[in-house]
Design an enzyme around this catalytic site. Structure first.
Site, mmCIF file in Angstrom:
data_model
loop_
_atom_site.group_PDB
_atom_site.id
_atom_site.type_symbol
_atom_site.label_atom_id
_atom_site.label_comp_id
_atom_site.label_asym_id
_atom_site.label_seq_id
_atom_site.Cartn_x
_atom_site.Cartn_y
_atom_site.Cartn_z
ATOM 1 N N GLY A 207 0.649 -1.012 -0.308
ATOM 2 C CA GLY A 207 -0.039 0.128 0.540
ATOM 3 C C GLY A 207 0.444 1.472 -0.143
ATOM 4 N N LYS A 213 1.403 0.062 7.604
ATOM 5 C CA LYS A 213 1.315 -0.938 7.556
ATOM 6 C C LYS A 213 2.408 -1.016 8.481
ATOM 7 C CE LYS A 213 2.806 -0.015 3.090
ATOM 8 N NZ LYS A 213 2.938 1.163 3.420
ATOM 9 N N GLU A 429 -9.878 32.610 -8.848
ATOM 10 C CA GLU A 429 -10.096 31.471 -7.617
ATOM 11 C C GLU A 429 -11.687 32.199 -7.741
ATOM 12 O OE1 GLU A 429 -8.636 29.383 -6.934
ATOM 13 O OE2 GLU A 429 -6.748 30.429 -6.947
ATOM 14 N N HIS A 432 -12.352 29.491 -11.258
ATOM 15 C CA HIS A 432 -12.665 27.973 -10.765
ATOM 16 C C HIS A 432 -14.207 27.315 -10.216
ATOM 17 C CE1 HIS A 432 -8.550 27.444 -11.785
ATOM 18 N NE2 HIS A 432 -8.386 27.536 -10.533
HETATM 19 P P1 ADP Z 1 3.621 3.597 6.898
HETATM 20 O O1 ADP Z 1 4.403 2.345 6.723
HETATM 21 O O2 ADP Z 1 2.460 2.332 5.667
HETATM 22 O O3 ADP Z 1 4.106 3.591 5.775
HETATM 23 P P2 ADP Z 1 3.211 3.566 8.982
HETATM 24 O O4 ADP Z 1 2.729 2.589 9.902
HETATM 25 O O5 ADP Z 1 4.690 4.238 9.175
HETATM 26 O O6 ADP Z 1 2.757 3.643 7.442
HETATM 27 O O7 ADP Z 1 2.333 4.283 9.892
HETATM 28 C C1 ADP Z 1 2.959 5.788 10.358
HETATM 29 C C2 ADP Z 1 1.422 7.158 11.854
HETATM 30 O O8 ADP Z 1 0.981 7.405 10.827
HETATM 31 C C3 ADP Z 1 1.761 6.103 12.175
HETATM 32 O O9 ADP Z 1 2.267 5.954 13.024
HETATM 33 C C4 ADP Z 1 -0.184 6.882 12.423
HETATM 34 O O10 ADP Z 1 0.685 7.334 13.578
HETATM 35 C C5 ADP Z 1 -0.272 7.060 11.368
HETATM 36 N N1 ADP Z 1 -1.336 6.206 10.728
HETATM 37 C C6 ADP Z 1 -1.354 5.593 9.979
HETATM 38 N N2 ADP Z 1 -2.542 4.742 9.626
HETATM 39 C C7 ADP Z 1 -2.995 4.906 10.687
HETATM 40 C C8 ADP Z 1 -4.722 4.010 11.070
HETATM 41 N N3 ADP Z 1 -4.676 3.126 9.796
HETATM 42 N N4 ADP Z 1 -4.679 4.447 12.208
HETATM 43 C C9 ADP Z 1 -4.271 5.746 13.043
HETATM 44 N N5 ADP Z 1 -3.138 5.713 12.785
HETATM 45 C C10 ADP Z 1 -2.659 5.712 11.393
HETATM 46 ZN ZN ZN Z 2 -6.417 28.161 -10.635
#
Ligand code: ADP
Ligand code: ZN
Length: 614
Positions: A207, A213, A429, A432
């Protein structure tokens, strides 16, 4: 782990300095230390010692005689002048003295061994210990020495999951459902082995960045209450050559000892890229990948080690990695939908103090396309804004403003626009917004502002869909292009002159028109033929053309025609609504920021007045 990189480099640096110091020590200091003491004596003493048979070694040349005393514990070398003494040699011989070519002017072997070898080693080790201790402090307690030993320390991998649970990951219900099975397995493996089912060894989370993730992987470990080993794919290859494979081996060895456990490999595309067999390819990476494959094949499906890996470029992974028996389960972790965004906002809002009446649904609607990480960032920006304004809780307005900050950057408080420029921006603006509002199938206008932003935008019109849209019709896309051209059209209609302010609109309109023709099959001639392939859908989605040069020319012509037609439509709309355009632009010019309701009020009221007067 990233912060540990620079200490490692400086460790080498320190050792370099120590080596240089030791070299100098051996060349200058130790010869001085080991120099024997030389004592000048008279010839009489020399003759007496010969008679007493107490001469040890003797060395003679034309100008001086050097000699030592037998069994002298102090290792003193005596020196005396040469006199005419014809029988000296015979007498010395009779006394049992040893004739040597040169008297070693150095200490006895044991002492010199101590000074040349043992002392430097002691200093070296002591300094090394001291520096390592210091570096460990710098690196936050991790063992900075481990890199050089071809074996990495367990502490490097094991991370506290800090009690992250599935409930902390908002939205992403499908992903959670899919991972819940793994949690269940880790809780009760017997249930599965009894039936003969084996768990997938590897699960690939795919993703866009920031969709949670890493959080999900930690949550699996947290829910199953097992150790969590985590390493980033890039860490395998950034170290010294040959380290990657041994790191993999080591990681799996530790994991097997700690089973059941979760091994999480972030950015697996860094090692798992397709092997292309090119000469001069990245050998290090390939070895690491091969080692990973070997390790995955080497353990039984049911030994309790579950490998989770994350990537945002699934298409670039080596097929060997995704075949059954390795990462055969793929869990999509997509950008959150409207409901998901609302939930994520609520989860993160728990960490800050908010006013009771915050409408997260509206915020979620405004933040369309935002990832979980973006939303977390929006909440934090809002909290910062509240503090900046001296308040103790976050309001709806803070949140709305912080969305704009995340989209368009901060307000430029002291950007000076000339009066004429400000007027042009206001018309642009409103252009638009008017085109959008005059067409059916256009997202309603939420807000219009002409306060310059740090991103360089001089103003913008925010359109917000009522709900998430998964399908766009051809008409909707065309209307979108018309709306994008509306700004420039207003400048033309009102001032008869165009400005540079439309560059971003032009870019977006072109991209959209191009996709309609090359990817969505929305042109009359090409039918359902794909003329472009998307390279990496999760990272910006840039596409490469897959057609002949003639077709390419044809595509270009069609893109131009499509945009041109919509631009013309926008101009017509604005010409037909010229009075409204002027009134709204004036209103915006004075207020600088107007809401969608204010806009619609004037738009509708005006429309009726005009209709009546005609
Ligand atoms: P990825 O590994 O997909 O790049 P992360 O798991 O590191 O993303 O997510 C980064 C931050 O974004 C997390 O620390 C959290 O604060 C926030 N976050 C991302 N997705 C969610 C979610 N589904 N629910 C709550 N917080 C999220
Ligand atoms: Zn414009």
């Amino acid at each position: 782990m990233k912060e540990a990189k620079s200490p490692k480099r400086s460790l080498l640096y320190y050792y370099g300095i120590v080596l240089i110091v030791l070299l100098l020590f051996n060349m200058i200091v130790s010869p001085m230390l080991m120099q024997r003491q030389v004592v000048d004596t008279d010839y009489g003493t020399f003759m007496r010692m010969i008679e007493n048979n107490t001469i040890g070694e003797v060395q003679m040349d034309d100008s001086e005689i050097l000699f030592t005393e037998k069994d002298d514990a102090n290792y003193v070398v005596y020196r005396t002048a040469v006199l005419d003494d014809p029988t000296l040699t015979q007498r010395l011989y009779d006394s049992g003295a040893e004739f040597s070519g040169t008297i070693e002017q150095t200490m006895n072997p044991l002492l010199s061994f101590l000074i040349t070898f043992v002392l430097p080693i002691v200093i070296f080790v002591a300094l090394g210990q001291y520096m390592n201790k210091k570096l460990i402090e710098q690196a936050g307690g991790k063992n900075a020495m481990s890199f050089g030993l071809g074996k990495s320390n367990a502490k490097v991998y094991v991370q506290s999951t800090a009690g992250i649970r599935f409930s902390d990951v908002a939205g992403e219900d499908e992903a959670k459902e899919s991972l819940a099975e793994i949690v269940d397995y880790l809780h009760n493996p017997k249930k599965y082995t009894d039936v003969g089912a084996s768990m997938p060894k590897g699960v690939l989370l795919v993703g866009p960045p920031g969709t949670g993730k890493t959080m999900l992987a930690k949550a699996v470990a947290g829910e199953s209450n097992v150790p969590f080993f985590s390493i980033s794919g890039s860490e395998f290859v950034e170290m010294f050559v040959g380290m990657g494979a041994s790191k993999v081996r080591d990681l799996f060895k530790q994991a097997k000892e700690k089973a059941p456990c979760i091994v999480f490999i972030d950015e697996i595309d860094a090692i798992g890229k397709k092997r292309d067999g090119q000469i001069g390819g990245n050998d290090e990476r390939e070895q690491t990948l091969n080692q990973l494959l070997t390790e995955m094949d080497g353990f039984e499906g049911n030994n309790g080690v579950i490998i989770l890996a994350a990537t945002n470029r699934p298409e670039s992974l080596d097929p060997a990695l995704t075949r059954p028996g390795r990462f055969d389960r793929r869990v999509p972790v997509e950008l959150p939908d409207l409901k998901g965004r609302e939930e994520i906002l609520k989860v993160h809002a728990k960490k800050i103090r908010t006013e009771g009446n915050v409408d997260y649904h509206t915020i979620a609607r405004m933040a369309s396309g935002a990832s979980g990480a973006d939303l977390a960032n929006i909440i934090n920006e809002a909290a910062l804004r509240a503090v900046r304004n001296g308040r103790t809780s976050v309001t709806q307005e803070d949140l709305e403003e912080s969305i704009e900050v995340v989209i368009a950057g901060y307000q430029k408080k002291n950007a000076v626009l000339s009066d004429q420029e400000k007027r042009v921006v206001a018309y642009h603006e409103i252009g638009h917004a008017l085109v959008a509002a005059s067409q059916s199938h256009s997202a309603p206008v939420q807000k219009i502002t002409i306060i310059p932003r740090t991103s360089g935008a001089l103003g913008y019109t925010m359109q917000v869909e009522q709900s998430d849209k998964y399908l766009m019709t051809r008409v909707e896309l065309e209307n979108r292009i018309a709306t994008l051209t509306g700004g420039r059209a207003a400048e033309e209609v009102v001032f008869g002159e165009v400005t540079t302010g439309a560059s971003n609109d032009i870019e977006q309109a072109t991209k959209l028109a191009r996709s309609m023709i090359t990817r969505y099959g929305m042109s009359d001639d090409f039918d359902m033929v794909a003329l472009e392939t998307v390279n990496n859908q999760y990272l910006g989605g840039d596409a490469s053309l897959a057609c002949s040069a003639e077709t390419q020319r044809e595509i270009d012509r069609k893109v131009v025609a499509l945009v041109k037609a919509q631009h013309e439509k926008a101009r017509q709309i604005l010409n037909a609504n010229r009075a409204k355009l002027d009134e709204l632009a004036q209103f915006l010019y004075e207020k600088e920021t107007i809401t969608g309701e204010e806009f619609m009020q004037i738009f509708n009221a005006d429309g009726k007045k005009e209709a009546l007067s005609k």
